[in-house]
Each structure stands twice: as C-alpha cells, then as structure tokens.
Write an enzyme that holds these catalytic residues in place. Structure first.
Site, mmCIF file in Angstrom:
data_model
loop_
_atom_site.group_PDB
_atom_site.id
_atom_site.type_symbol
_atom_site.label_atom_id
_atom_site.label_comp_id
_atom_site.label_asym_id
_atom_site.label_seq_id
_atom_site.Cartn_x
_atom_site.Cartn_y
_atom_site.Cartn_z
ATOM 1 N N GLY A 12 -2.056 9.099 0.741
ATOM 2 C CA GLY A 12 -2.350 9.032 2.170
ATOM 3 C C GLY A 12 -3.318 10.111 2.618
ATOM 4 O O GLY A 12 -3.831 10.898 1.825
ATOM 5 N N ASP A 35 3.148 7.177 -5.062
ATOM 6 C CA ASP A 35 2.899 6.332 -3.903
ATOM 7 C C ASP A 35 3.335 4.918 -4.257
ATOM 8 O O ASP A 35 3.663 4.631 -5.413
ATOM 9 C CB ASP A 35 1.418 6.362 -3.492
ATOM 10 C CG ASP A 35 1.255 6.240 -1.970
ATOM 11 O OD1 ASP A 35 1.831 5.297 -1.392
ATOM 12 O OD2 ASP A 35 0.573 7.090 -1.365
ATOM 13 N N ILE A 36 3.314 4.029 -3.264
ATOM 14 C CA ILE A 36 3.801 2.671 -3.494
ATOM 15 C C ILE A 36 2.828 1.858 -4.348
ATOM 16 O O ILE A 36 3.192 0.881 -4.979
ATOM 17 C CB ILE A 36 4.133 1.959 -2.155
ATOM 18 C CG1 ILE A 36 4.977 0.718 -2.412
ATOM 19 C CG2 ILE A 36 2.869 1.665 -1.348
ATOM 20 C CD1 ILE A 36 5.840 0.284 -1.248
ATOM 21 N N TYR A 143 6.643 5.704 16.373
ATOM 22 C CA TYR A 143 6.354 6.843 15.493
ATOM 23 C C TYR A 143 7.009 8.111 16.042
ATOM 24 O O TYR A 143 7.703 8.836 15.320
ATOM 25 C CB TYR A 143 4.843 7.007 15.387
ATOM 26 C CG TYR A 143 4.386 8.147 14.503
ATOM 27 C CD1 TYR A 143 4.686 8.164 13.143
ATOM 28 C CD2 TYR A 143 3.630 9.194 15.021
ATOM 29 C CE1 TYR A 143 4.250 9.200 12.324
ATOM 30 C CE2 TYR A 143 3.186 10.230 14.210
ATOM 31 C CZ TYR A 143 3.502 10.232 12.872
ATOM 32 O OH TYR A 143 3.065 11.260 12.061
ATOM 33 N N LYS A 147 10.041 10.377 14.474
ATOM 34 C CA LYS A 147 9.825 11.794 14.149
ATOM 35 C C LYS A 147 10.821 12.694 14.896
ATOM 36 O O LYS A 147 11.341 13.660 14.344
ATOM 37 C CB LYS A 147 8.383 12.206 14.459
ATOM 38 C CG LYS A 147 7.357 11.650 13.472
ATOM 39 C CD LYS A 147 7.573 12.184 12.067
ATOM 40 C CE LYS A 147 6.553 11.679 11.072
ATOM 41 N NZ LYS A 147 6.895 12.041 9.676
#
Length: 313
Positions: A12, A35-36, A143, A147
C-alpha cells in the site's frame, strides 16, 4: 538484537516505503512483507514476501510462528473515500485485522504492534484549528468510525492485557513513489503528477479547504521513531496526534507555480468535499513531541521541491 518484523499491507501507499526503510535499518531478512496479492514489484522482489489475507487469523499466526515475528506493522486498511463505497467490507477489514494482531499480542506470540489511526477519527463537532490530543470525536465516515473504534480497542488491550500497541493519527500523506490509494487528501499527491504531465489539474475539493498534511518521509520517520521509543515514553495508547503542515489547494498550486509557471488549477468539488469539511484544518501534536521527541523535517516549500525533483525523473 534486531526485531523480526511482519508488515501486513506492505504493497500500500505507506507500506511500500515503510518496508524499504525498515529493511535498510534492520536487514532484509528481518523484515517480512505481506499483502493480499503481489502488487508492488520493489516490495515483492527486494526481500521475503508472503501472500496473506489480513482477515485470516490462522494465516497471520502461521507467519508469526514460521518467521519468529516479534513486531507487526498492520498497514492494511480501506481508506476514506474507498470505504464510503463499501462500508461493510471496510468495517470488516479495518476492525478484524486489528483484533487478529491484538489477540496475538495478548497471547504473548508477538511483542509489539504498530497500528495507524488517522485524522478521520475527528468529525464536524471537533475544534477545527489546532485540534487537541483529547477532544470531541464524532467521525462521520466509515473509515473514521473504524479508526476511532480501533483506538479504543488498542487502549483497552494495553490497559487490560498489557499489550504494547503504538499508534499515530496520520494526517494527509504525500508521496512521489506510490500513486494515491483512495483517500480524501489524495488531491495533494495527484496535483504534482498532473502539474508535470499536463500543466493543469482539476481539484475535487474547493480552493480554500485547509487540511493537515505530511510528506511521506516524515510519516515513515514518525512510524519508526514511535516503535523505537522506550516503552515508558509511550504514554498514550489510543493514538498520538501527528502534524507537520496545513495548507489549501490554492496554497499548494501557488507553490507549484514557482517551479512550473504555466500550471493552472480548476475546482470541481465532489463527494469528498463533505468528508474534508468534517476534518480538522490543523493539529496540535505537542504530546508526540514531548513524549517521544517527534519533529518534522518537511514544510510545503521543501516538500514541493523534493516532489517535483523526484517526479521529473
């Protein structure tokens, strides 16, 4: 002794540069990127890389055991603008990946966690200028809600189970090496690319929208610094305010014009304007500066010089 580090979400926007920096500090073999899928070629080819799903506890636990991991940097998340399009998945990814690493630390399988929070935890009722460390938090985005909830869980796991979790609330982040990742502050990355390629940019926020920003070099520096700080220096276990600069699209355009006089900016605010309006304009990060010695290196002027130099190449 060097820590053995696992970075989840290494491909990312932040993970890419964080991986390279940690490998330079601790040695390639001590930093496992994951990562995926295999996205970023540099990250995948420059050292150990594993494909894992951040939502799969067993996969993470397996990597921790196989590589004798001590520290996890959990960088996988769905960012603000992207999360609004897929709220249920955003909540699932942002929350459950955090529970997985918190539970590994609770079980004493790892020693230390870094988890990023964001200025998205604040909302329209938060004081906009010089937003304090402790203040009203009524986030209005998926988001931000994830968070803010994450911050509460981090503090809970720290107080109840003694988990060493460390966090900073990133402002908008600007980088020349990775393309924007679906955030509301991404205009400040995109504008530099377009300035060089097309000499013009249509901004999705209004001209006087002021937001806290930070150059990626400073964000990486802060991330590593808080993890290297002695445990007694970390007095806040929810997340630390972090700041470097605040500016509007007009200010950044004016700075670019000093280098590219022909540059033109136009404004066409979209759904992201509402998100931006709910966030702070400037941040008080005196706690981070006092507790673990945080200080930034880049302002708007020096960042613009560096961005344009790198992108020109």
């Amino acid at each position: 002794m060097n820590p053995k580090i696992l970075i989840i979400g290494a491909c990312g926007q932040i993970g890419t540069e964080l991986t390279q920096k940690l490998r330079a500090i601790y040695g390639i073999e001590n930093v496992i990127a994951s990562d995926i899928r295999k996205l970023n070629v540099d990250v995948v080819n420059s050292g150990p890389f594993e494909v894992i799903n951040a939502l799969d506890f067993n996969q993470i636990e397996h990597l921790v055991e196989v590589h004798h991991i001590t520290d996890i940097y959990l960088m996988a998340a769905l960012l603000s603008a992207t999360a609004e399009k897929n709220p249920a998945f955003a909540w699932d990814l942002n929350m459950n990946s955090l529970f997985h690493v918190l539970n590994l630390a609770k079980a004493k399988k790892i020693k230390k966690i870094f988890w990023p929070s964001s200025i998205a935890v604040f909302g329209p009722t938060t004081p906009k200028e010089n937003t304090p460390q402790y203040t009203i938090m009524e986030p209005s985005t998926v988001y931000g809600i994830s968070k803010q909830s994450g911050e509460r869980w981090c503090e809970y796991y720290s107080h109840i189970f003694g988990v060493d979790v460390r966090s900073i609330r990133y402002p908008g982040l600007i980088s020349w090496s990775t393309l924007p990742g679906g955030g509301t502050t991404d205009y400040a990355v995109d504008i530099y690319y377009k300035a060089i390629a097309e000499k013009k940019y249509e901004c999705f926020l209004s001209s006087e929208t002021k937001m806290p920003m930070m150059y990626m070099d400073d964000a990486i520096k802060a991330t590593i610094q808080i993890m290297q700080a002695p445990v007694e220096s970390i007095k806040i276990r929810s997340s630390y305010n972090l700041a470097a600069m605040s500016f509007t699209p007009t200010m950044i355009a004016d700075e670019i014009k000093k280098h590219i006089p022909a540059f033109e900016i136009t404004y066409q605010p979209d759904f992201r304007q509402k998100i931006a309006d709910s966030w702070p304009a400037s941040i008080d990060d005196s706690a981070a500066r006092a507790d673990w010695g945080w200080q930034h290196d880049f302002d708007l002027e020096s960042m613009t010089v560096d961005m344009l130099a790198h992108l020109d190449k």
